[in-house]
Design a protein around this motif. Structure first.
Motif, mmCIF file in Angstrom:
data_model
loop_
_atom_site.group_PDB
_atom_site.id
_atom_site.type_symbol
_atom_site.label_atom_id
_atom_site.label_comp_id
_atom_site.label_asym_id
_atom_site.label_seq_id
_atom_site.Cartn_x
_atom_site.Cartn_y
_atom_site.Cartn_z
ATOM 1 N N GLU A 329 0.814 -1.210 0.000
ATOM 2 C CA GLU A 329 0.000 0.000 0.000
ATOM 3 C C GLU A 329 0.852 1.265 0.000
ATOM 4 O O GLU A 329 0.369 2.357 -0.315
ATOM 5 C CB GLU A 329 -0.961 0.002 1.200
ATOM 6 N N ARG A 330 2.151 1.127 0.304
ATOM 7 C CA ARG A 330 3.039 2.287 0.309
ATOM 8 C C ARG A 330 3.711 2.522 -1.037
ATOM 9 O O ARG A 330 4.345 3.561 -1.243
ATOM 10 C CB ARG A 330 4.104 2.114 1.391
ATOM 11 N N GLY A 331 3.609 1.544 -1.916
ATOM 12 C CA GLY A 331 4.233 1.665 -3.228
ATOM 13 C C GLY A 331 4.768 0.330 -3.693
ATOM 14 O O GLY A 331 4.573 -0.701 -3.043
ATOM 15 N N PRO A 336 17.289 -4.204 -6.123
ATOM 16 C CA PRO A 336 17.596 -5.081 -4.980
ATOM 17 C C PRO A 336 16.713 -4.735 -3.780
ATOM 18 O O PRO A 336 16.657 -3.582 -3.348
ATOM 19 C CB PRO A 336 19.070 -4.798 -4.697
ATOM 20 N N TYR A 337 16.034 -5.760 -3.262
ATOM 21 C CA TYR A 337 15.025 -5.529 -2.240
ATOM 22 C C TYR A 337 15.604 -5.064 -0.907
ATOM 23 O O TYR A 337 14.951 -4.313 -0.166
ATOM 24 C CB TYR A 337 14.174 -6.790 -2.055
ATOM 25 N N ALA A 343 14.806 1.661 2.094
ATOM 26 C CA ALA A 343 14.501 3.047 1.726
ATOM 27 C C ALA A 343 13.043 3.395 2.002
ATOM 28 O O ALA A 343 12.729 4.471 2.535
ATOM 29 C CB ALA A 343 14.821 3.271 0.242
ATOM 30 N N MET A 344 12.126 2.469 1.672
ATOM 31 C CA MET A 344 10.707 2.744 1.923
ATOM 32 C C MET A 344 10.410 2.783 3.419
ATOM 33 O O MET A 344 9.593 3.591 3.877
ATOM 34 C CB MET A 344 9.832 1.707 1.234
ATOM 35 N N SER A 345 11.092 1.953 4.172
ATOM 36 C CA SER A 345 10.910 1.952 5.618
ATOM 37 C C SER A 345 11.365 3.280 6.224
ATOM 38 O O SER A 345 10.674 3.871 7.059
ATOM 39 C CB SER A 345 11.684 0.793 6.249
ATOM 40 N N SER A 350 10.230 8.741 8.444
ATOM 41 C CA SER A 350 10.382 10.200 8.355
ATOM 42 C C SER A 350 9.021 10.883 8.276
ATOM 43 O O SER A 350 8.796 11.909 8.921
ATOM 44 C CB SER A 350 11.222 10.571 7.128
ATOM 45 N N GLU A 351 8.103 10.291 7.502
ATOM 46 C CA GLU A 351 6.767 10.866 7.365
ATOM 47 C C GLU A 351 6.026 10.828 8.691
ATOM 48 O O GLU A 351 5.348 11.783 9.076
ATOM 49 C CB GLU A 351 5.987 10.120 6.298
ATOM 50 N N LEU A 352 6.164 9.708 9.431
ATOM 51 C CA LEU A 352 5.490 9.600 10.720
ATOM 52 C C LEU A 352 6.075 10.590 11.727
ATOM 53 O O LEU A 352 5.348 11.192 12.524
ATOM 54 C CB LEU A 352 5.633 8.164 11.259
ATOM 55 N N THR A 353 7.396 10.778 11.683
ATOM 56 C CA THR A 353 8.050 11.726 12.575
ATOM 57 C C THR A 353 7.581 13.150 12.285
ATOM 58 O O THR A 353 7.328 13.939 13.196
ATOM 59 C CB THR A 353 9.578 11.637 12.430
#
Length: 355
Positions: A329-331, A336-337, A343-345, A350-353
């Protein structure tokens, strides 16, 4: 949508998926032990649905506790969490659901919140998680729809649809979203031995939505891929390791290898809660072993000789190298996973902060 599970004043009501497709019946769980049984016996199944079911099991256990002091309730919360955690070890969403409610309880108890307020808060949280799961599935669909062919056949394994979530579905949600956007897609559903989630559940719910669906025996995919009759594969997941290795229903690994050999994209759709960043790779994912009777019997009829040895792992692990993309749901994550997941984590943190 027919609700997979639903919070009612009387308890948590579950669509009994062991009775589908021939019977649409429900099981009402009125305490956390009954919720644990529902999860263990696969009356409810699918990682996202298991996660929310576990949260509701925690909530109903706390809400119906007769403890009158916080120390006594805290002891009971530990027992509720332990009981639910022992049901199905592979689906990481189970532990996520437990922890979401347990962590809220710990925060409120630390503030010496009244027990009545704690009960209201955990119930409200579990019910929000239900709504958030459906929203996440629809967001997955929005991110993944463009990856599927404009026209063609998509193969799926097991059931990663509305029945595996609180509604809409993960892998089948992506298929639904693509069709809503005008893609002309039909579906091949592997029967998915031995519990037949594809034949019983995927076929049932796609037919409910009038999506053209054909059930395949599990050993037919290779031949159909060679004939050019499959343009993409999409599955769900029960746990995704930090390197992108994917645990899903037994048989998924073989389908992924076949897709790679035939240059067919292999997609995994799962909510972010299915990613287990604490598990480095798939070899560390615990694999649930199921009852031998699921293999030896079909519709109550014995199919194998008396005394024969049975192996019945519920899941296998598909190495990340076979996965074209992971849809959340985030993208959309790509190889390489290790890098894309990290990076997504960090982006999300950062967005939550910032909020």
């Amino acid at each position: 949508m027919i609700p997979t599970l639903e919070w009612l004043p009387t308890g948590v009501n579950f669509l009994d998926q062991t009775k589908l497709p021939l019977e649409e019946t429900y099981v009402l769980a009125t305490d956390y032990k009954q919720v644990a049984t529902v999860i263990r016996d696969m009356i409810v199944r699918g990682a996202p649905a298991i996660g929310v079911s576990a949260a509701m099991g925690m909530a109903i256990g706390i809400d119906r506790s007769i403890a009158t002091t916080l120390p006594a309730l805290t002891e009971e919360v530990a027992l509720i969490a332990k009981t639910l955690a022992e049901t199905r070890p592979t689906a990481v969403n189970l532990f996520w659901g437990i922890d979401e409610i347990r962590n809220l309880y710990i925060q409120l108890a630390a503030k010496d919140t009244a027990i009545s307020e704690i009960k209201s808060a955990v119930v409200a949280k579990a019910r929000r998680m239900y709504d958030e799961d459906i929203a996440a599935c629809k967001q997955m669909g929005a991110h993944g729809a463009s990856l599927l062919p404009k026209e063609g056949t998509v193969l799926t394994h097991c059931n990663a649809g509305a029945l595996a979530t609180c509604g809409y579905g993960s892998a089948l949600g992506v298929i639904r979203a693509a069709i809503e956007r005008g893609h002309k897609i039909d579906v091949f559903a592997d029967e998915t031995r031995p519990f037949l989630q594809g034949a019983r559940l995927t076929a049932w719910e796609l037919m409910k939505d009038n999506i053209p669906t054909t059930v395949l025996c599990d050993n037919m995919a290779a031949s159909l891929m060679r004939q050019g009759r499959i343009q993409a594969v999409i599955v769900g997941a029960d746990r995704i390791a930090a390197n992108g290795d994917v645990a899903n229903k037994i048989g998924t690994y073989g389908v992924a290898i076949l897709a790679k050999e035939h240059n067919i994209p292999f997609y995994v759709a799962a909510p972010w809660s299915t990613l287990d960043l604490a598990t480095a790779h798939g070899d560390s994912i615990p694999i649930e072993q199921r009852d031998a009777r699921e293999v030896t019997h079909s519709n109550g009829k014995q199919m194998t000789p008396n005394g024969v040895a049975i192996e019945n792992p519920a899941f296998d692990v598909t190495p990340a190298k076979y996965v074209t993309a992971i849809i959340t749901e985030r993208g959309v994550l790509t190889a390489p996973y290790n890098n894309s997941i990290r990076a997504m984590s960090k982006q999300t943190e950062s967005e939550l902060t910032a909020v």
